[in-house]
Design a protein around this motif. Structure first.
Motif, PDB file in Angstrom:
ATOM      1  N   ALA A 164     -38.713  10.565 -31.256  1.00 16.05           N
ATOM      2  CA  ALA A 164     -39.601  11.805 -31.776  1.00 16.05           C
ATOM      3  C   ALA A 164     -40.647  11.033 -32.685  1.00 16.05           C
ATOM      4  N   LEU A 165     -39.876  10.265 -33.729  1.00 12.25           N
ATOM      5  CA  LEU A 165     -40.824   9.393 -34.787  1.00 12.25           C
ATOM      6  C   LEU A 165     -41.702   8.557 -34.224  1.00 12.25           C
ATOM      7  N   HIS A 166     -41.133   7.749 -33.094  1.00 14.35           N
ATOM      8  CA  HIS A 166     -42.061   6.920 -32.424  1.00 14.35           C
ATOM      9  C   HIS A 166     -43.517   7.520 -31.781  1.00 14.35           C
ATOM     10  N   MET A 167     -43.081   8.636 -30.942  1.00 11.09           N
ATOM     11  CA  MET A 167     -44.266   9.412 -30.520  1.00 11.09           C
ATOM     12  C   MET A 167     -45.052   9.983 -31.516  1.00 11.09           C
ATOM     13  N   ALA A 168     -44.725  10.592 -32.796  1.00  4.46           N
ATOM     14  CA  ALA A 168     -45.510  10.714 -33.863  1.00  4.46           C
ATOM     15  C   ALA A 168     -46.347   9.769 -34.267  1.00  4.46           C
ATOM     16  N   GLY A 169     -45.719   8.452 -34.545  1.00  2.00           N
ATOM     17  CA  GLY A 169     -46.352   7.379 -35.028  1.00  2.00           C
ATOM     18  C   GLY A 169     -47.536   6.733 -33.882  1.00  2.00           C
ATOM     19  N   GLY A 170     -47.350   7.067 -32.768  1.00  2.00           N
ATOM     20  CA  GLY A 170     -48.490   6.729 -31.682  1.00  2.00           C
ATOM     21  C   GLY A 170     -49.395   7.669 -31.907  1.00  2.00           C
ATOM     22  N   ALA A 171     -49.251   8.922 -32.221  1.00  2.00           N
ATOM     23  CA  ALA A 171     -50.308   9.949 -32.659  1.00  2.00           C
ATOM     24  C   ALA A 171     -51.223   9.661 -33.717  1.00  2.00           C
ATOM     25  N   ILE A 172     -50.522   9.259 -34.790  1.00  2.00           N
ATOM     26  CA  ILE A 172     -51.194   8.869 -36.219  1.00  2.00           C
ATOM     27  C   ILE A 172     -51.802   7.650 -36.109  1.00  2.00           C
ATOM     28  N   TRP A 173     -51.561   6.573 -35.118  1.00  2.00           N
ATOM     29  CA  TRP A 173     -52.329   5.546 -35.317  1.00  2.00           C
ATOM     30  C   TRP A 173     -53.124   5.161 -33.923  1.00  2.00           C
ATOM     31  N   LEU A 174     -53.016   6.562 -33.080  1.00  2.00           N
ATOM     32  CA  LEU A 174     -53.637   6.246 -31.583  1.00  2.00           C
ATOM     33  C   LEU A 174     -52.959   5.206 -30.875  1.00  2.00           C
ATOM     34  N   ASP A 175     -51.649   4.828 -31.182  1.00  2.00           N
ATOM     35  CA  ASP A 175     -51.220   3.541 -30.703  1.00  2.00           C
ATOM     36  C   ASP A 175     -50.506   3.765 -29.281  1.00  2.00           C
ATOM     37  N   ARG A 176     -51.096   3.484 -28.276  1.00  2.00           N
ATOM     38  CA  ARG A 176     -50.514   3.733 -26.834  1.00  2.00           C
ATOM     39  C   ARG A 176     -49.238   3.209 -26.872  1.00  2.00           C
ATOM     40  N   ASP A 177     -48.937   1.840 -27.153  1.00  2.00           N
ATOM     41  CA  ASP A 177     -47.569   1.171 -26.875  1.00  2.00           C
ATOM     42  C   ASP A 177     -46.605   2.042 -27.634  1.00  2.00           C
ATOM     43  N   LEU A 178     -46.840   2.497 -28.905  1.00  2.00           N
ATOM     44  CA  LEU A 178     -45.717   3.043 -29.372  1.00  2.00           C
ATOM     45  C   LEU A 178     -45.417   4.476 -28.835  1.00  2.00           C
ATOM     46  N   PHE A 179     -46.581   5.248 -28.716  1.00  2.00           N
ATOM     47  CA  PHE A 179     -46.420   6.353 -28.023  1.00  2.00           C
ATOM     48  C   PHE A 179     -45.502   6.387 -26.886  1.00  2.00           C
ATOM     49  N   ARG A 180     -45.987   5.446 -25.909  1.00  2.00           N
ATOM     50  CA  ARG A 180     -44.841   5.112 -24.840  1.00  2.00           C
ATOM     51  C   ARG A 180     -43.520   4.959 -25.031  1.00  2.00           C
ATOM     52  N   LEU A 181     -43.414   4.046 -25.901  1.00  2.00           N
ATOM     53  CA  LEU A 181     -41.990   3.469 -26.310  1.00  2.00           C
ATOM     54  C   LEU A 181     -41.148   5.035 -26.617  1.00  2.00           C
ATOM     55  N   GLY A 182     -41.923   5.927 -27.472  1.00  2.00           N
ATOM     56  CA  GLY A 182     -41.284   6.994 -27.856  1.00  2.00           C
ATOM     57  C   GLY A 182     -40.924   8.025 -26.700  1.00  2.00           C
ATOM     58  N   VAL A 183     -41.671   8.005 -25.786  1.00  2.00           N
ATOM     59  CA  VAL A 183     -41.432   8.839 -24.658  1.00  2.00           C
ATOM     60  C   VAL A 183     -40.307   8.221 -23.689  1.00  2.00           C
ATOM     61  N   TRP A 184     -40.419   7.155 -23.556  1.00  2.00           N
ATOM     62  CA  TRP A 184     -39.168   6.283 -22.895  1.00  2.00           C
ATOM     63  C   TRP A 184     -37.793   6.262 -23.495  1.00  2.00           C
ATOM     64  N   ILE A 185     -37.913   6.291 -24.965  1.00  2.00           N
ATOM     65  CA  ILE A 185     -36.724   6.418 -25.672  1.00  2.00           C
ATOM     66  C   ILE A 185     -35.933   7.907 -25.681  1.00  2.00           C
ATOM     67  N   SER A 186     -37.134   8.780 -25.712  1.00  2.00           N
ATOM     68  CA  SER A 186     -36.470  10.114 -25.514  1.00  2.00           C
ATOM     69  C   SER A 186     -35.801  10.446 -24.327  1.00  2.00           C
ATOM     70  N   VAL A 187     -36.472   9.924 -23.099  1.00  2.00           N
ATOM     71  CA  VAL A 187     -36.266  10.312 -21.895  1.00  2.00           C
ATOM     72  C   VAL A 187     -34.745   9.582 -21.564  1.00  2.00           C
ATOM     73  N   ILE A 188     -34.477   8.111 -22.109  1.00  2.00           N
ATOM     74  CA  ILE A 188     -33.345   7.598 -21.856  1.00  2.00           C
ATOM     75  C   ILE A 188     -32.157   8.187 -22.630  1.00  2.00           C
ATOM     76  N   ASN A 189     -32.535   8.812 -23.772  1.00  2.00           N
ATOM     77  CA  ASN A 189     -31.605   9.459 -24.417  1.00  2.00           C
ATOM     78  C   ASN A 189     -31.245  10.667 -23.831  1.00  2.00           C
ATOM     79  N   VAL A 190     -31.954  11.459 -23.135  1.00  2.00           N
ATOM     80  CA  VAL A 190     -31.351  12.481 -22.325  1.00  2.00           C
ATOM     81  C   VAL A 190     -30.555  12.082 -21.319  1.00  2.00           C
ATOM     82  N   VAL A 191     -30.918  10.964 -20.325  1.00  2.00           N
ATOM     83  CA  VAL A 191     -30.311  10.581 -19.402  1.00  2.00           C
ATOM     84  C   VAL A 191     -28.604  10.035 -19.699  1.00  2.00           C
TER      85      VAL A 191
END
Lengths: 212, 103
Positions: free
Chosen positions: A149-176
């Motif tokens: 969640a914080l990686h996605m938020a960081g991506g939103a704060i700095w408009l950093d695509r890599d950071l946001f995508r990493l946040g999404v990836w981490i969240s998805v694999i966490n659910v799995v």
């Protein structure tokens, strides 16, 4: 004053080249190397959660006979090392710049620190009443969830695509991993999570090199 | 190249302004770090900063970090605008074809 550098650029092309060189050089030196920011965390997850999987495998099996305290200790030491490396790299790059971006960074750091304390306080109260494997799953799933969640938020704060995508990836694999259950969660977080962070660092590095 | 802003149209000051323009909008940088980024001597950088300040293009503020006095520098709104106009003018000189001739 040296009179020479008061001269105008020789022509328009030289002026434009000077502008572009100076801007990209400044931007590059004011941003830490993404590999230094990402890779220590990736290694910490890969090794730390990897040891967890080997010692506390699914269905109470022990794949490698390690001391029970070892995985958690290694994970914490590696996470602290990653945090220290990130702090040093950040201070070196942004240390002499103050203003909005410094405030942003400081508040984001606060979100990590205070957010972790507030979430783990509750976990500490609950987990002592759970069997060992479920307690471990609860801790790691919550920690990884917060990180995503914080990686996605960081991506939103700095408009950093890599950071946001990493946040999404981490969240998805966490659910799995959470649905796969105790033991499996460690394996998923180690390989897909740690590996994902390493890949994200590599992509950010390549993107930056192309931009030069 | 005659109509270009004479304050910015000098190699050293163009480098200073271009560097400052790479900072975030609300950010300030310390004098030593700017000097390090530009590879200029302190005296030389001071001279050019004063000219830029006189033109209203940079804002220089003195403050304290703990006990050490610090000089912080940023591009003013006017300076940012002047730099953008300068860059635009240079681009037009290099490629004068677009928009106007199509109308």
């Amino acid at each position: 004053m040296t009179p020479d550098d008061d001269l105008p650029p020789t022509d328009a092309a030289a002026a434009l080249r000077l502008i572009e060189d100076q801007r990209s050089q400044t931007a590059r030196r004011l941003e830490p190397d993404p590999r230094v920011l990402y890779w220590p965390w990736g290694v910490a997850w890969l090794v730390g959660f990897g040891l967890f999987f080997l010692r506390f495998a699914p269905d109470d099996r022990v794949l490698v006979r390690l001391p029970g305290w070892l995985p958690l200790t290694v994970l914490f030491v590696l996470l602290l090392a990653a945090a220290a490396i990130q702090a040093v790299a950040g201070a070196k790059a942004y240390g002499q710049v103050t203003g909005d971006s410094a405030t942003r960074g400081r508040w984001y750091g606060c979100a990590w620190a205070l957010g972790s304390v507030s979430v783990y306080a509750g976990l500490g109260r609950i987990s002592e009443h759970l069997p060992h494997d479920l307690a471990a799953l609860l801790w790691s799933a919550t920690a990884v969830g917060l990180t995503g969640a914080l990686h996605m938020a960081g991506g939103a704060i700095w408009l950093d695509r890599d950071l946001f995508r990493l946040g999404v990836w981490i969240s998805v694999i966490n659910v799995v991993g959470t649905f796969a259950g105790p033991g499996w969660h460690s394996l998923v977080v180690s390989v897909a999570g740690g590996g994902g962070i390493l890949v994200a660092g590599l992509l950010a590095h390549l993107r930056r090199r192309r931009a030069r | 190249m005659t109509d270009l802003d004479p304050v910015i149209h000098a190699q050293a000051r163009l480098r200073v302004v271009a560097s400052l323009s790479a900072l975030g909008d609300g950010d300030r940088i310390t004098f030593p770090r700017l000097q390090d980024l530009l590879g200029m001597t302190a005296g030389n950088l001071s001279v050019h900063l004063r000219k830029l300040e006189d033109a209203g293009y940079v804002e220089i503020s003195k403050t304290h970090r703990g006990r050490t006095p610090t000089t912080l520098i940023r591009l003013s709104r006017r300076g940012r605008l002047a730099f953008e106009e300068y860059t635009e003018a240079i681009r037009t000189l290099l490629d004068p074809t677009p928009s106007k001739e199509q109308q």
